[in-house]
Design a protein around this motif. Sequence first.
Motif, PDB file in Angstrom:
ATOM      1  N   THR A 127       0.836  -1.218   0.000  1.00 50.80           N
ATOM      2  CA  THR A 127       0.000   0.000   0.000  1.00 50.80           C
ATOM      3  C   THR A 127       0.859   1.252   0.000  1.00 50.80           C
ATOM      4  OG1 THR A 127      -0.182  -0.251   2.407  1.00 50.80           O
ATOM      5  CG2 THR A 127      -2.022  -1.052   1.066  1.00 50.80           C
ATOM      6  N   ALA A 128       2.088   1.156  -0.474  1.00 38.83           N
ATOM      7  CA  ALA A 128       2.991   2.298  -0.712  1.00 38.83           C
ATOM      8  C   ALA A 128       3.409   3.009   0.570  1.00 38.83           C
ATOM      9  CB  ALA A 128       2.346   3.287  -1.673  1.00 38.83           C
ATOM     10  N   LYS A 129       3.381   2.317   1.699  1.00 40.23           N
ATOM     11  CA  LYS A 129       3.838   2.965   2.928  1.00 40.23           C
ATOM     12  C   LYS A 129       5.337   3.270   2.863  1.00 40.23           C
ATOM     13  CE  LYS A 129       2.522  -0.315   5.682  1.00 40.23           C
ATOM     14  NZ  LYS A 129       2.035  -1.275   4.681  1.00 40.23           N
ATOM     15  N   SER A 130       6.127   2.287   2.433  1.00 39.22           N
ATOM     16  CA  SER A 130       7.574   2.497   2.361  1.00 39.22           C
ATOM     17  C   SER A 130       7.946   3.528   1.307  1.00 39.22           C
ATOM     18  CB  SER A 130       8.281   1.165   2.070  1.00 39.22           C
ATOM     19  OG  SER A 130       8.036   0.229   3.111  1.00 39.22           O
ATOM     20  N   GLN A 131       7.160   3.603   0.221  1.00 36.85           N
ATOM     21  CA  GLN A 131       7.468   4.590  -0.816  1.00 36.85           C
ATOM     22  C   GLN A 131       7.260   6.008  -0.308  1.00 36.85           C
ATOM     23  OE1 GLN A 131       8.866   4.028  -3.743  1.00 36.85           O
ATOM     24  NE2 GLN A 131       8.983   1.868  -3.177  1.00 36.85           N
ATOM     25  N   ILE A 132       6.276   6.194   0.548  1.00 40.86           N
ATOM     26  CA  ILE A 132       6.081   7.525   1.143  1.00 40.86           C
ATOM     27  C   ILE A 132       7.269   7.879   2.022  1.00 40.86           C
ATOM     28  CG2 ILE A 132       4.640   8.848   2.733  1.00 40.86           C
ATOM     29  CD1 ILE A 132       2.231   7.376   1.669  1.00 40.86           C
ATOM     30  N   LEU A 133       7.785   6.906   2.766  1.00 39.02           N
ATOM     31  CA  LEU A 133       8.973   7.151   3.579  1.00 39.02           C
ATOM     32  C   LEU A 133      10.167   7.526   2.709  1.00 39.02           C
ATOM     33  CD1 LEU A 133       7.231   5.855   5.828  1.00 39.02           C
ATOM     34  CD2 LEU A 133       9.274   4.606   6.554  1.00 39.02           C
ATOM     35  N   VAL A 162       9.914  11.136   1.578  1.00 40.53           N
ATOM     36  CA  VAL A 162      10.252  12.066   2.657  1.00 40.53           C
ATOM     37  C   VAL A 162      11.761  12.138   2.828  1.00 40.53           C
ATOM     38  CG1 VAL A 162      10.051  12.479   5.139  1.00 40.53           C
ATOM     39  CG2 VAL A 162       8.050  11.772   3.815  1.00 40.53           C
ATOM     40  N   LEU A 163      12.448  11.020   2.697  1.00 42.68           N
ATOM     41  CA  LEU A 163      13.908  11.023   2.806  1.00 42.68           C
ATOM     42  C   LEU A 163      14.538  11.911   1.747  1.00 42.68           C
ATOM     43  CD1 LEU A 163      14.741   7.265   3.501  1.00 42.68           C
ATOM     44  CD2 LEU A 163      15.044   9.188   5.056  1.00 42.68           C
ATOM     45  N   LYS A 164      13.947  11.935   0.550  1.00 37.34           N
ATOM     46  CA  LYS A 164      14.497  12.740  -0.529  1.00 37.34           C
ATOM     47  C   LYS A 164      14.095  14.201  -0.425  1.00 37.34           C
ATOM     48  CE  LYS A 164      12.666  12.378  -4.599  1.00 37.34           C
ATOM     49  NZ  LYS A 164      12.237  11.918  -5.923  1.00 37.34           N
ATOM     50  N   THR A 165      12.976  14.474   0.214  1.00 31.53           N
ATOM     51  CA  THR A 165      12.427  15.833   0.214  1.00 31.53           C
ATOM     52  C   THR A 165      12.829  16.625   1.447  1.00 31.53           C
ATOM     53  OG1 THR A 165      10.507  14.979  -1.000  1.00 31.53           O
ATOM     54  CG2 THR A 165      10.309  17.167  -0.013  1.00 31.53           C
ATOM     55  N   ALA A 166      12.829  16.019   2.608  1.00 30.73           N
ATOM     56  CA  ALA A 166      13.106  16.747   3.848  1.00 30.73           C
ATOM     57  C   ALA A 166      14.544  17.247   3.855  1.00 30.73           C
ATOM     58  CB  ALA A 166      12.852  15.852   5.053  1.00 30.73           C
ATOM     59  N   PRO A 167      14.783  18.462   4.368  1.00 36.00           N
ATOM     60  CA  PRO A 167      16.167  18.959   4.454  1.00 36.00           C
ATOM     61  C   PRO A 167      17.061  18.056   5.280  1.00 36.00           C
ATOM     62  CG  PRO A 167      14.591  20.742   4.813  1.00 36.00           C
ATOM     63  CD  PRO A 167      13.804  19.468   4.791  1.00 36.00           C
ATOM     64  N   LEU A 168      16.504  17.427   6.315  1.00 36.22           N
ATOM     65  CA  LEU A 168      17.275  16.500   7.137  1.00 36.22           C
ATOM     66  C   LEU A 168      16.388  15.316   7.485  1.00 36.22           C
ATOM     67  CD1 LEU A 168      19.581  15.513   8.909  1.00 36.22           C
ATOM     68  CD2 LEU A 168      18.762  17.013  10.721  1.00 36.22           C
ATOM     69  N   GLY A 186      23.027   8.521  18.604  1.00 40.24           N
ATOM     70  CA  GLY A 186      22.259   7.605  17.775  1.00 40.24           C
ATOM     71  C   GLY A 186      21.519   8.335  16.667  1.00 40.24           C
ATOM     72  N   ALA A 187      20.641   7.597  15.978  1.00 46.33           N
ATOM     73  CA  ALA A 187      19.962   8.145  14.806  1.00 46.33           C
ATOM     74  C   ALA A 187      19.075   9.329  15.169  1.00 46.33           C
ATOM     75  CB  ALA A 187      19.146   7.054  14.111  1.00 46.33           C
ATOM     76  N   MET A 188      18.359   9.246  16.281  1.00 41.17           N
ATOM     77  CA  MET A 188      17.438  10.315  16.633  1.00 41.17           C
ATOM     78  C   MET A 188      18.169  11.566  17.104  1.00 41.17           C
ATOM     79  SD  MET A 188      14.189   8.457  18.410  1.00 41.17           S
ATOM     80  CE  MET A 188      12.879   7.833  17.352  1.00 41.17           C
ATOM     81  N   VAL A 189      19.331  11.413  17.693  1.00 42.08           N
ATOM     82  CA  VAL A 189      20.122  12.578  18.077  1.00 42.08           C
ATOM     83  C   VAL A 189      20.736  13.222  16.840  1.00 42.08           C
ATOM     84  CG1 VAL A 189      22.078  13.378  19.457  1.00 42.08           C
ATOM     85  CG2 VAL A 189      20.565  11.608  20.346  1.00 42.08           C
ATOM     86  N   LEU A 190      21.184  12.404  15.890  1.00 41.86           N
ATOM     87  CA  LEU A 190      21.742  12.942  14.653  1.00 41.86           C
ATOM     88  C   LEU A 190      20.673  13.637  13.820  1.00 41.86           C
ATOM     89  CD1 LEU A 190      24.092  10.020  13.560  1.00 41.86           C
ATOM     90  CD2 LEU A 190      24.671  12.056  14.867  1.00 41.86           C
ATOM     91  N   ALA A 191      19.413  13.241  13.979  1.00 41.07           N
ATOM     92  CA  ALA A 191      18.321  13.844  13.211  1.00 41.07           C
ATOM     93  C   ALA A 191      17.676  14.997  13.962  1.00 41.07           C
ATOM     94  CB  ALA A 191      17.271  12.788  12.875  1.00 41.07           C
ATOM     95  N   ASP A 192      18.385  15.630  14.868  1.00 41.08           N
ATOM     96  CA  ASP A 192      17.842  16.770  15.597  1.00 41.08           C
ATOM     97  C   ASP A 192      17.393  17.845  14.615  1.00 41.08           C
ATOM     98  OD1 ASP A 192      17.119  18.294  17.764  1.00 41.08           O
ATOM     99  OD2 ASP A 192      19.110  19.171  18.017  1.00 41.08           O
ATOM    100  N   ARG A 193      16.157  18.344  14.786  1.00 42.26           N
ATOM    101  CA  ARG A 193      15.511  19.299  13.873  1.00 42.26           C
ATOM    102  C   ARG A 193      15.195  18.679  12.518  1.00 42.26           C
ATOM    103  NH1 ARG A 193      13.576  22.982  17.311  1.00 42.26           N
ATOM    104  NH2 ARG A 193      15.188  24.172  18.387  1.00 42.26           N
ATOM    105  N   GLY A 194      15.067  17.377  12.476  1.00 44.62           N
ATOM    106  CA  GLY A 194      14.749  16.708  11.217  1.00 44.62           C
ATOM    107  C   GLY A 194      13.669  15.653  11.428  1.00 44.62           C
ATOM    108  N   ILE A 195      13.681  14.643  10.561  1.00 47.19           N
ATOM    109  CA  ILE A 195      12.678  13.572  10.583  1.00 47.19           C
ATOM    110  C   ILE A 195      13.403  12.230  10.607  1.00 47.19           C
ATOM    111  CG2 ILE A 195      10.816  12.453   9.299  1.00 47.19           C
ATOM    112  CD1 ILE A 195       9.988  15.090   8.214  1.00 47.19           C
ATOM    113  N   VAL A 196      12.899  11.320  11.436  1.00 47.69           N
ATOM    114  CA  VAL A 196      13.386   9.949  11.473  1.00 47.69           C
ATOM    115  C   VAL A 196      12.321   9.059  10.849  1.00 47.69           C
ATOM    116  CG1 VAL A 196      14.098   8.030  12.930  1.00 47.69           C
ATOM    117  CG2 VAL A 196      14.790  10.348  13.513  1.00 47.69           C
TER     118      VAL A 196
END
Length: 564
Positions: free
Chosen positions: A292-298, A301-307, A339-349
């Motif tokens: 149902t394209a859940k992973s494609q939406i993710l 977002v990886l390509k579009t979000a600044p971080l 970790g990943a969530m600290v590296l993504a500060d002000r971004g999206i995980v």
Amino acid sequence: ATPSTHLPALDKALQNVAEAVRPDLAADPQRLDGLRVGLDGAFGAARVSPRGLRSDLVSRVVAVEGIVTRCSNVRPRLGKSVHFCPATGKVSERVYRDPTEGGRGIVAAAAFSGSVPQKDDDGNPLEMEFGKSWFRDTQRLTVQELPESIPAGQLPRAVEVAMDGDLVDVCKPGDRVRVVGTFRALGGVATAESSAIFKTIVVANMVRQLAKDGNFGGLNLTEKDVRNIQKFAAEKDVMDRLACSIAPSISGHEMIKKAVLLQLLGGQEKNLATGTHLRGDINVLMVGDPSTAKSQILRFVLKTAPLAISTTGRGSSGVGLTAAVTKDSDTGDRHLEAGAMVLADRGIVCIDEFDKMSDEDRVAIHEVMEQQTVTIAKAGIHASLNARCSVLAAANPLYGSYDKDKKPHENIALPDSLLSRFDLLFIVLDAASAERDRQIADHVLRSHMFQDPTLGDARAADDRDPNDDNSDAEDADEDPERPAAVYQKNAGRIYGRGADAHDIVSVAFLRKFIFYAKSRRKPVLTPAASEYIAKRYSELRRDKAEEKRRRLTVPITARLTVPI
């Protein structure tokens, strides 16, 4: 000429000027010696990431931009020792130089090594006067290249940074910094004789933190970009048109696309006078049938979000998402690694296969999703790191496919304490419908037929005036310094939207629109909106109370009002 010859001369000149302005500094030579000249500027070709550090930059001043992943403890380094001989009554001094100081080109560690003397030339014992000796604070950092600049399919590169003096403790794991310093090659005799490969290090001269709300995504807004953004924002149905531009290759999911758009834009965080932090980031969870394209939406977002940082449920651990305490094999010190969530500060995980995470690992992100901090209390280390990020997660139901005969909480199989931290929860179903299936098949086939817009008929491109600000005459994907094209070419031919072809904006313009909205617009909650939200929240709570025995919905808590 190398920086090792020019920087000491600049420091000496600064010290002379300081001594002339402040004569009292002459009585404190250690404080006077601590004055250093900091370098700053554009640096041109010397402004690189850790991946761009090559041999041609050795012994040159470089500006390295990256994210701090590890910090060592601050330790004192002996600069000058003072010794007293009880037998003769004489006082002697000895100056020590670290491999990161002085020298030209490749520095041999043995050239500056030296132990503290225990006896003088005549064999008389010496006593070290610690009060008269000079010590200087030192610290080592590991700076890794920014997550959004890592080439696809490659591991991130990192470089070690040596800092001393007033530069220590100016940053912590997760901070985005620009380190200006000398790129040096260090090597002992054994290293040089065995393989002729030397260890490289950046000797810091100045450290500046990059603005986390600023241009961390590598976006450059030109005057024409700002004009295009303001003109586009003044048009009607901006929300619907931007939502249609979220993953346009996916048919349907209009509400999910609007939710993702709002998540990219974010809310308004608040820091109260009492010290309470109210998050402004939105967390979204998608649960539904496979395909149902859940992973494609993710991926979009990886390509579009600044971080944005991507991870999977089974491939991530609790400490990998938050922070870990590691032990240095050389010194034995314990360090914090972000970790990943600290590296993504002000971004999206983006977390795919969220249901595959173990319960122990899933508990680790509870604090991050609400307090937006990572608190560590391990091995004698007590620290709190910022993790102000949004979470976009995708999961499958408990039984693989969603069972409509069972209640929602039985299909989702996630604890209420975690579900209440998600502001938006979408159940995505693969409903069988002849009309819907035909529409999806036509959409997918068109995307495969015209994957490259340049291969389509030129007449299918936007028929707008090429002199218009909204024209597609320029391509910002090739040159980020150029204005972004507003609308995507051949959208009608690719996605089959007919009259709505002009409503699909380009990814480059969408990224700049989101960046402009987040950095320059601060939403304000009006009294009418506040009253409406309170009313709707009360109705949801009342409906929840009536359905408490049946458990037909997910938990409705006061957390829902915070991100709104």
